[in-house]
Write a protein that holds these residues in place. Structure first.
Motif, mmCIF file in Angstrom:
data_model
loop_
_atom_site.group_PDB
_atom_site.id
_atom_site.type_symbol
_atom_site.label_atom_id
_atom_site.label_comp_id
_atom_site.label_asym_id
_atom_site.label_seq_id
_atom_site.Cartn_x
_atom_site.Cartn_y
_atom_site.Cartn_z
ATOM 1 N N PRO A 118 -1.991 4.743 -9.233
ATOM 2 C CA PRO A 118 -1.724 3.358 -8.814
ATOM 3 C C PRO A 118 -2.568 2.329 -9.571
ATOM 4 N N ASP A 124 0.819 -1.216 0.000
ATOM 5 C CA ASP A 124 0.000 0.000 0.000
ATOM 6 C C ASP A 124 0.852 1.264 0.000
ATOM 7 N N ASP A 125 1.953 1.231 0.727
ATOM 8 C CA ASP A 125 2.730 2.476 0.805
ATOM 9 C C ASP A 125 3.300 2.856 -0.556
ATOM 10 N N TYR A 151 2.956 -1.814 10.779
ATOM 11 C CA TYR A 151 3.030 -0.353 10.950
ATOM 12 C C TYR A 151 2.507 0.080 12.323
ATOM 13 N N LEU A 193 -8.244 8.093 -1.833
ATOM 14 C CA LEU A 193 -7.491 6.980 -2.416
ATOM 15 C C LEU A 193 -6.849 6.156 -1.282
ATOM 16 N N GLY A 194 -7.019 4.849 -1.345
ATOM 17 C CA GLY A 194 -6.427 3.990 -0.330
ATOM 18 C C GLY A 194 -7.425 3.539 0.731
ATOM 19 N N LEU A 229 1.952 1.898 -3.535
ATOM 20 C CA LEU A 229 0.816 2.259 -4.395
ATOM 21 C C LEU A 229 0.308 3.664 -4.088
ATOM 22 N N LEU A 230 0.368 4.036 -2.813
ATOM 23 C CA LEU A 230 -0.136 5.363 -2.464
ATOM 24 C C LEU A 230 0.865 6.465 -2.766
ATOM 25 N N ARG A 243 -9.516 0.029 -3.940
ATOM 26 C CA ARG A 243 -9.186 1.203 -3.121
ATOM 27 C C ARG A 243 -8.283 2.169 -3.879
ATOM 28 N N PHE A 244 -7.636 1.659 -4.936
ATOM 29 C CA PHE A 244 -6.671 2.504 -5.639
ATOM 30 C C PHE A 244 -7.233 3.159 -6.891
ATOM 31 N N ARG A 281 -2.466 -1.346 10.752
ATOM 32 C CA ARG A 281 -1.938 -2.078 9.612
ATOM 33 C C ARG A 281 -0.742 -2.910 10.085
ATOM 34 N N GLU A 287 0.974 7.953 7.614
ATOM 35 C CA GLU A 287 -0.393 7.739 7.133
ATOM 36 C C GLU A 287 -0.716 6.268 6.854
ATOM 37 N N LEU A 288 0.301 5.429 6.945
ATOM 38 C CA LEU A 288 0.053 3.999 6.729
ATOM 39 C C LEU A 288 -0.282 3.264 8.023
#
Ligand code: SF4
Lengths: 633, 242
Positions: free
Chosen positions: A17, A8-9, B122, B56-57, A11-12, B14-15, B119, B214-215
């Motif tokens: 993405p 995810d990191d 993280y 996004l995400g 892709l973001l 999500r992307f 997550r 942010e993750l």
């Protein structure tokens, strides 16, 4: 839920993405382990451009409709992700299965334009596949190149195990069968390549040796392996048994095309109504390599159009071919598709039209006349030069077409020209603005003052001519960048002298790409070191104007003694061995030579429906060659 | 007739951004052969309006879109037809028929529910430069977070494209719950007052003297609400069955 290759990191942190996640509607998403042969198809440019490619969708369909095979896809990672993948040593992966590209049996790379060559090296590099075919092992996929640029594969020969020459539909099934057999036999890589070399249309560059004269031209081109034929024949679809159809309806076609998740270049369904072109313009490679012209059956097109639209939900249908209105059943097809599209609120795009009344009628139905423009491609401004390039379009036809269009309500016209074609004089260049002016004059003559809505707008664009292999102009000298620019200026200046200059607009692209394109188009194996070195010094995405590092290319060329003088500027003698001479496209070299002489003499050659000019395709007994020509005059 | 659809957007979807979701629905509606109402004009388009874009995400189980139909099949049939031609990660989960004078989803919006889960890898007490040394573990995290929320006023700066303004998070957070190891937040959403859960966490981490990554959380939007005579009503509650 699908597991993604990138976290995810990552892709973001990258632009768009959605380029890297696959899983689009109508994608096959098979398990690569569940089949006997798995392939990954690569379009070496970004996702949005790659997904628009019809050829890709055809091959994708061809593999995936088989139970025993799977085809996944991969596109070039944009520069932001490229950097992350290198830093973190993440191997390039296919978008659907998210598996490393290197784990597949086959990597099929399409070469649609020369400026993607460094991107091919990026794909190999990021996948962890050795750049040079000869350095690869059993652990690496067999790398196969195809697409229009494969008709001169030599500049890229070092990087490919195999090139597929011709139309994909005919032989990929054989490729799958051969690979299955090789796997069952535990064949070595060498044995597999030898088996592939025996399939018609397949070229394995390692099995050929090229020697050169002192001046750099080719002295000999020979096969060094008994499995590799001296001449490789292009593959193409032909059907001899039918009266109405030249392309077999059962050939693979994406009736349920993939729908990209993010907006692509072409957010629409593409329907190919025919293949090839009857016209024979002398600069046009597609017009030669896709001979003979072959129609698709009306029944197939009706079925395909509806299936593609219903299975995707697209609201636009793009009817494609080199010259759509030459399609034999064009009228019947339009009579079917127009009401269908009106009912379902679908827009239709029909490029490559000739302007006659039926077509204006069609265009009037599918376009918003007030907003849209009509497009002509005279390619040359003067009749003399149009005869030289065999553009069968006369000044009267152009002016008459424009007059009808103006009567029909249009007031915008776009004109496409090419600068730098063989035997072009200053007069020919000046004729471009003169023709544009004439068209404007026709407008003022045709449309009475009270009916005019604003000023008529004639937009002329020019591109620079690049000689391509397998055309009558393959021997022609290409102009230097300075000469091109001078010609563009001449157009500009002459534009200002025109009476209706206020109605005329002129566009031209002044980029360095053209010279490199010319270099690769007619290049030989010696260019592979140039491509590799330029890539290693950071060249990539050369087709993207702002990414092109022209100075790097020039520097490497100088270091390696590669010159535009040798590859681009000189006229090649007819007896010189050309790098692509080992390929037999069906159209004979004799015909191309005759056409080159006809060009010099300004002699027009009629199109295939009017009269056969004996290009060499007739021996295959198909398509336009066996059409009854008596009814068309 | 106007139909409100509720849908979920999960996994790799999500992307894809908001514009792509809009285009996705245009095609989905065509594939499902729905009798959608089109605007007039030379290039007619479907009449659709979404409640609010999702960042996004983020994943969601509470997305809404209002669509104008000419005719519509029964609800079950509609859901079945749409889901049959939709991707597995985008499901239509509910639908209702709106009264003719209904306000659209966007203008009704007052609040939204979010669930924030740590997550893996993280967690702020583990690594990644987001609070290690500040939080000792999950219990410590919740203790500090609850203390943070219990303040009568939580002032922070909210940056928009054009300006920076001060907001009070305490007035914008309507509900907090610890749900096992997850944080549940109900916050103001809409044109009058709008709070994103990320801003809550960012402010909290800063207050603790830690940088916010942010993750740290995967965030799911659970529901969107309007407000009717002082009570929150999920957007699906504004219509009737059909
Ligand atoms: S053989 Fe004749 S009809 Fe056939 S493609 Fe060549 S020129 Fe055209």
């Amino acid at each position: 839920m699908r597991k993604l290759a990138l976290s995810d990191d990552i892709l973001l942190s990258v632009e768009k993405p959605s380029r890297y996640i696959g899983g689009e509607y109508n994608a096959y998403n098979k398990d690569p382990d569940s089949v006997e042969v798995n392939a990954v198809f690569c379009f070496p440019d970004v996702y949005e451009i790659g997904t628009a490619n019809l050829g890709m969708q055809i091959i994708y369909e061809q593999f995936n409709r088989r139970e025993d095979a799977y085809c996944d896809r991969v596109y070039s990672p944009w520069t932001d992700l490229d950097q992350i993948m290198r830093e973190r040593k993440i191997p390039l992966f296919a978008v659907e299965s998210q598996r490393p590209v290197r784990d597949f049996d086959l990597l099929l790379i399409t070469l649609q334009y020369e400026m993607c060559y460094t991107n091919v090296l990026q794909i190999l590099d990021l996948s962890g596949i050795p750049l040079h075919a000869e350095d690869r092992t059993q652990e690496d996929p067999i790398v196969i190149g195809g697409g229009a640029c494969a008709y001169n594969p030599e500049p890229m020969a070092a990087f490919f195990d195999v090139f597929y020459l011709g139309e994909a539909e005919t032989r990929y099934d054989t490729v799958v069968e051969v690979l299955k057999a090789c796997k069952a036999r535990n064949s070595t890589r060498q044995e597999t390549l030898e088996a592939l070399a025996e399939i018609p249309g397949l070229y394995v560059p390692q099995f050929y040796q090229v020697t050169y004269h002192e001046d750099g031209t080719i002295a000999s081109f020979t096969s060094t392996n008994p499995h590799a034929p001296a001449v490789v024949k292009k593959e193409f679809c032909i059907r001899k048994d039918s009266e109405s159809s030249d392309m077999d309806d059962s050939l693979p076609y994406p009736l349920r095309p993939i729908v990209p998740l993010s907006r692509g270049m072409m957010d629409r369904a593409t329907l190919e109504v025919m293949r090839g072109c009857i016209r024979g313009c002398r600069f046009c490679q597609a017009g030669m390599i896709y001979r003979p012209t072959r129609n698709r059956s009306l029944d197939f097109l009706k079925k395909a159009a509806v299936s593609m639209l219903e299975s995707t939900g697209y609201d636009e249908l793009n009817i494609s071919s080199l010259a759509t209105s030459d399609y034999s059943d064009f009228r019947e097809f339009m009579e079917f598709i127009l009401p269908y599209c009106e009912e379902h609120k679908i827009n239709i795009g029909v490029p490559s039209l000739r302007i006659d009344s039926f077509e204006l009628d069609v265009m009037g139905k599918i376009q918003d006349i007030k907003k849209s423009s009509l497009t002509f491609a005279p390619e040359a401004g003067s009749q003399r030069l149009r005869d030289i390039i065999n553009k069968g379009l006369t000044e009267e036809e152009i002016l008459e077409g424009a007059r009808k269009a103006f009567e029909g309500g249009w007031n915008k016209v776009k004109l496409y020209f090419m600068l730098g074609q063989p035997f072009e004089t200053e007069e020919d260049v000046r004729a471009i603005p003169v023709l544009a002016n004439e068209i404007a004059r026709v407008y003022y003559e045709t449309v009475p003052k009270e009916k005019r809505q604003g000023r008529v707008q004639i937009q002329a664009s020019t591109s620079f001519f690049v000689p391509k292999p397998f055309t009558p102009f393959q021997w022609a000298p290409m102009l230097t960048a300075e000469e091109f620019t001078k010609k563009a200026w001449l157009v500009k200046d002459t534009m200002r002298e025109q009476l209706n200059k206020k109605s005329l607009v002129y566009h031209y692209h002044d980029d360095n790409q053209t010279e490199l394109e010319g270099l690769f188009a007619r290049g030989d194996r010696k260019l592979s070191t140039l491509i590799e070195e330029a890539y290693k010094r950071g060249c990539m995405y050369d087709a993207w104007g702002d990414h092109m590092k022209y100075d790097v290319w020039l520097r490497v060329m100088e270091e390696q003694g590669i010159t535009f003088e040798f590859y681009n500027y000189r006229e090649r003698p007819l007896d010189e061995i050309l790098p692509w001479d080992f390929i037999d496209i069906g159209v004979t070299k004799r015909f191309l030579m005759r056409e080159w002489e006809n060009a010099r003499a300004g002699k027009v050659t009629p199109h295939c429906r009017k009269e056969c000019s004996g290009c060499g395709m007739r021996k295959y007994h198909g398509g336009v060659c066996i059409e009854d020509k008596t009814e068309i005059q | 007739m106007k139909i409100r659809l509720k849908f979920s957007k999960q996994g790799s979807l999500r992307f894809i951004g908001h514009l792509d979701v809009m285009r996705y629905f245009q095609k989905l509606n065509r594939r499902a052969k729905l009798d959608i109402k089109y605007s007039k004009g030379f290039s007619p388009h479907q009449e659709m309006s979404f409640a609010t874009p999702l960042g996004l995400g983020l994943s969601s189980d509470g997305e809404y879109v209002d669509i104008e139909f000419n005719t519509v099949p029964g609800k079950e049939e509609l859901l079945r037809r749409m889901n049959e031609v939709s991707l597995p990660e985008l499901r239509i989960t509910d639908a209702c028929l709106l009264p003719d004078d209904a306000k659209n989803a966007m203008s009704l919006l007052e609040a939204a529910d979010y669930t924030l889960k740590f997550r893996e890898g993280y967690e702020p007490w583990i690594s990644r430069g987001n609070g290690e040394g500040v939080f000792e573990g999950i219990e410590d995290f919740f203790e500090k977070f609850e203390k943070f929320l219990s303040q009568p006023s939580i002032l922070t700066e909210k940056k928009t494209k054009t300006s920076v303004k001060e907001v009070d998070l305490a007035r914008q957070i309507r509900l907090y719950e610890r749900r096992e190891d997850a944080v549940f937040l109900r916050v103001d959403t809409g044109s009058a007052s709008n709070l994103k859960p990320e801003l809550v966490m960012e402010t909290f981490f800063r207050t603790c003297g830690a940088a916010y990554n942010e993750l740290t959380f995967t965030i799911n939007r659970d529901e969107l609400y309007g407000e009717e005579s002082g009570r929150l009503l999920p957007l699906i509650g504004y219509g009737t069955d059909f």
